[in-house]
Design a protein around this motif. Structure first.
Motif, PDB file in Angstrom:
ATOM      1  N   LEU A 173       8.896   3.473   0.781  1.00 27.28           N
ATOM      2  CA  LEU A 173       9.106   2.439   1.836  1.00 27.28           C
ATOM      3  C   LEU A 173      10.274   1.892   2.271  1.00 27.28           C
ATOM      4  CD1 LEU A 173       7.132  -0.237   2.281  1.00 27.28           C
ATOM      5  CD2 LEU A 173       7.993  -1.790   0.715  1.00 27.28           C
ATOM      6  N   GLU A 174      11.224   2.753   1.582  1.00 26.33           N
ATOM      7  CA  GLU A 174      12.357   2.802   2.149  1.00 26.33           C
ATOM      8  C   GLU A 174      12.289   3.201   3.567  1.00 26.33           C
ATOM      9  OE1 GLU A 174      17.382   2.154   1.676  1.00 26.33           O
ATOM     10  OE2 GLU A 174      15.777   3.373   0.031  1.00 26.33           O
ATOM     11  N   SER A 175      12.404   4.569   3.757  1.00 29.32           N
ATOM     12  CA  SER A 175      12.138   5.342   4.701  1.00 29.32           C
ATOM     13  C   SER A 175      10.845   4.961   5.782  1.00 29.32           C
ATOM     14  CB  SER A 175      11.462   6.650   4.251  1.00 29.32           C
ATOM     15  OG  SER A 175      11.631   7.964   4.845  1.00 29.32           O
ATOM     16  N   GLU A 176       9.664   4.536   4.998  1.00 30.69           N
ATOM     17  CA  GLU A 176       8.403   4.349   6.039  1.00 30.69           C
ATOM     18  C   GLU A 176       9.761   3.281   6.800  1.00 30.69           C
ATOM     19  OE1 GLU A 176       5.274   5.208   7.562  1.00 30.69           O
ATOM     20  OE2 GLU A 176       6.129   5.954   6.151  1.00 30.69           O
ATOM     21  N   LEU A 177       9.862   2.109   6.447  1.00 29.69           N
ATOM     22  CA  LEU A 177      10.267   1.027   7.618  1.00 29.69           C
ATOM     23  C   LEU A 177      11.665   1.367   8.046  1.00 29.69           C
ATOM     24  CD1 LEU A 177      10.513  -1.652   4.721  1.00 29.69           C
ATOM     25  CD2 LEU A 177       9.002  -2.028   6.628  1.00 29.69           C
ATOM     26  N   GLU A 185      15.832  -4.215  -4.254  1.00 33.84           N
ATOM     27  CA  GLU A 185      16.143  -3.881  -3.585  1.00 33.84           C
ATOM     28  C   GLU A 185      16.090  -3.296  -2.015  1.00 33.84           C
ATOM     29  OE1 GLU A 185      13.518  -0.574  -5.727  1.00 33.84           O
ATOM     30  OE2 GLU A 185      14.138  -2.330  -5.924  1.00 33.84           O
ATOM     31  N   LEU A 186      13.989  -3.382  -1.440  1.00 32.65           N
ATOM     32  CA  LEU A 186      13.925  -3.357  -0.384  1.00 32.65           C
ATOM     33  C   LEU A 186      14.436  -4.875   0.575  1.00 32.65           C
ATOM     34  CD1 LEU A 186      11.431  -0.965   0.539  1.00 32.65           C
ATOM     35  CD2 LEU A 186      13.659  -0.620   1.180  1.00 32.65           C
ATOM     36  N   GLN A 187      14.128  -5.658  -0.477  1.00 35.47           N
ATOM     37  CA  GLN A 187      14.163  -7.378   0.389  1.00 35.47           C
ATOM     38  C   GLN A 187      15.201  -7.638   0.803  1.00 35.47           C
ATOM     39  OE1 GLN A 187      12.744 -10.487  -2.730  1.00 35.47           O
ATOM     40  NE2 GLN A 187      11.263  -9.219  -3.212  1.00 35.47           N
ATOM     41  N   THR A 188      16.692  -7.103  -0.244  1.00 44.01           N
ATOM     42  CA  THR A 188      17.080  -7.159   0.140  1.00 44.01           C
ATOM     43  C   THR A 188      17.906  -6.184   1.516  1.00 44.01           C
ATOM     44  OG1 THR A 188      18.196  -7.158  -2.203  1.00 44.01           O
ATOM     45  CG2 THR A 188      20.064  -6.324  -0.368  1.00 44.01           C
ATOM     46  N   ALA A 215       0.689  -1.195   0.036  1.00 45.29           N
ATOM     47  CA  ALA A 215      -0.063  -0.004  -0.217  1.00 45.29           C
ATOM     48  C   ALA A 215       0.899   1.080  -0.049  1.00 45.29           C
ATOM     49  CB  ALA A 215      -1.021   0.051   1.193  1.00 45.29           C
ATOM     50  N   ILE A 216       2.163   1.453  -0.073  1.00 48.70           N
ATOM     51  CA  ILE A 216       2.748   2.625  -0.144  1.00 48.70           C
ATOM     52  C   ILE A 216       3.651   2.563  -1.084  1.00 48.70           C
ATOM     53  CG2 ILE A 216       4.403   3.387   0.864  1.00 48.70           C
ATOM     54  CD1 ILE A 216       3.784   1.580   3.912  1.00 48.70           C
ATOM     55  N   PRO A 217       4.125   3.804  -2.088  1.00 50.72           N
ATOM     56  CA  PRO A 217       4.841   3.354  -3.179  1.00 50.72           C
ATOM     57  C   PRO A 217       6.307   3.412  -3.001  1.00 50.72           C
ATOM     58  CG  PRO A 217       3.662   5.654  -2.473  1.00 50.72           C
ATOM     59  CD  PRO A 217       3.311   4.434  -1.465  1.00 50.72           C
ATOM     60  N   ARG A 218       7.480   2.753  -3.665  1.00 50.24           N
ATOM     61  CA  ARG A 218       8.002   2.369  -3.924  1.00 50.24           C
ATOM     62  C   ARG A 218       8.572   2.848  -3.006  1.00 50.24           C
ATOM     63  NH1 ARG A 218       9.070  -2.161  -7.801  1.00 50.24           N
ATOM     64  NH2 ARG A 218      11.743  -2.482  -7.403  1.00 50.24           N
TER      65      ARG A 218
END
Length: 475
Positions: free
Chosen positions: A203-207, A245-248, A197-200
């Motif tokens: 998402l990195e900053s969100e996590l 890339e976020l999986q990594t 639900a979060i734009p690609r």
């Protein structure tokens, strides 16, 4: 020596277990209450090898009995029985050190096999305090849901990563919250995020959060979800849609327990339990190169599968009544009741939206159904017009469901339509069995030759009979 003690105020349950254990030549003794069993336990020189107890009895409960037995005999296996199959009872039983949780009604052979396994086992779970009685957070009496309850109970002292599989609407976040609530991290935060639900690019900053000035618009430092969940649980919903890339980055956190904020240079320690969920087949996505295999194995420590509603139809009645009550409380109105015919009709529907769809339906009924008792005719038009897609238990149930549907959809025509279809089906089947020969078909059905001829004409079946030429010869 008494091998098995049975504690239940229900005489019929005691009788069934006594007969089954006698047949297997397992010595046993029965008690009608927890206090009676505890009194005997305090004086006997030969405690039982296995104790089988109901939860709800007059006087002290089976959970109290479990707690007191475990305080004196921590290695004694206790099997908890209950007719009230809810998550709270299952978790309380396992946290109290129960060997197993046996919902009623149970298969006698299964119960005996469980007792034998308990006799053979010498070490069991450590005891824990009795859980405070709370309203059930997850409902389910189906065997597949009991397996989920057992898993949550067994994981109640664990910090293990869990992967939840299930279709949309099956309650994956509810199970994740239950895993957190019944874990050593219960007093720390539970943070949920839907990765789809979060734009690609966000998402990195969100996590992981970001430092001030890390990118345009980053006017201040921001803590990400991993930091917000410190000491608690982070629930990653729809993990199958996470960008590669976020999986990594997630794999790195799960591997070494550290992460960096976006734009940061100092590692941050992550003391977080990760629970992930997806409706997708992650093995297939790994095979297609859409999901990292090493991340899959990091997440797939403990896997729970949530059954779709069509696999737990016996839970529809309790879910409907629960949702109707909850909707009524939210709206401040009297709770509606639902008829047995409407329940059976709902049990035969496919419910692609699963429990969430059923919950939405109950809210709709609370608002829209005209009377206090919900009938099939009160269901939304799209459900009344929808034929049942599952094979009913028997043809009478199937006839009842179709009658309910027609009563709602075409009142005034039901008897004639069903009677004609019933007669047409019988005659067609008999003619097929006899290769189209009317006399033999009439004999199979137990009716006269003239009757079958008249019915064929009345029902307009002259053109759909097999081997029409042979039929003419019969006449």
């Amino acid at each position: 020596m008494n091998t098995v003690w049975i504690v239940d105020d229900d005489r019929s349950i005691r009788w069934v277990l006594e007969k089954a254990l006698s047949r297997e030549e397992i010595s046993h003794r029965s008690f009608t209450s927890a206090s009676e069993a505890l009194a005997e336990l305090e004086t006997t020189a030969h405690p039982p090898k296995v104790l089988v107890s109901d939860i709800r009895m007059p006087g002290e409960s089976g959970l109290t009995l479990l707690q007191r037995v475990k305080s004196v005999h921590p290695q004694l296996p206790v099997i908890i029985m209950t007719a009230y199959s809810d998550l709270e009872s299952a978790v309380a039983a396992f946290q109290g050190g129960a060997f197993e949780y046996l919902p009623k009604p149970f298969d006698v052979d299964q119960a005996v096999a469980l007792v034998r396994r308990a006799i053979d086992q010498s070490t069991h779970q450590e005891g824990a305090s009795e859980e405070t009685t709370l309203a059930p957070e997850i409902l389910g009496q189906a065997p597949s849901m009991q397996e989920v309850f057992r898993a949550i109970g067994r994981l109640s002292q664990s910090h293990a990563t869990v992967l939840i599989n299930g279709e949309s609407g099956t309650g994956k976040e509810l199970v994740a919250r239950a895993l957190h609530r019944h874990s050593p991290r219960r007093d720390a935060p539970f943070i949920a995020i839907n990765t789809a639900a979060i734009p690609r690019d966000l998402l990195e900053s969100e996590l992981f959060g970001h430092e001030r000035g890390a990118f345009t618009g980053a006017a201040a430092q921001r803590r990400g979800r991993f930091e917000q969940a410190e000491g608690g649980t982070l629930f990653l919903d729809e993990i199958g849609d996470m960008p590669s890339e976020l999986q990594t980055r997630l794999l790195r956190v799960l591997s070494d327990g550290n992460f960096y904020r976006v734009g940061g240079h100092q590692p941050i320690k992550a003391n977080v339990r990760v629970i992930a969920a997806t409706h997708q087949d992650l093995e297939e996505r790994v095979r297609l190169g859409l999901f990292r295999e090493d991340l899959f194995h990091r997440l797939n420590v403990i896997r729970l599968r949530l059954p779709p509603l069509r696999e737990r139809r016996e839970d529809v009645p309790i879910l409907v009544r629960h949702f109707l009550q909850r909707s009524a409380q939210e709206l401040g109105v009297e709770s509606k009741r639902i008829s047995e015919s409407a329940i059976k009709y709902l049990q035969a529907l496919p419910f692609p939206g699963n429990v969430r769809q059923l919950e939405n339906l109950c809210h709709w009924l609370t608002v829209m159904a005209p009377g206090q008792i919900v009938e099939v005719a009160d269901l939304p038009p799209e459900m009344r017009d929808q034929p049942t897609r599952e094979t009913p238990v028997n043809w009478v149930d199937g006839l009842g469901l179709e009658a309910d549907r027609l009563i709602a959809a075409t009142p005034g025509e039901v008897f004639d339509r069903l009677t004609r279809e019933f007669e047409r089906t019988l005659i067609r089947r008999a003619l097929t069995a006899t290769g189209g020969r009317r006399i033999e078909a009439a004999q199979l059905l137990g009716i006269g030759r003239n009757t079958i001829t008249r019915k064929i004409q009345e029902l307009g079946m002259d053109d759909d009979r097999p081997h029409a030429a042979e039929n003419d010869a019969d006449e």
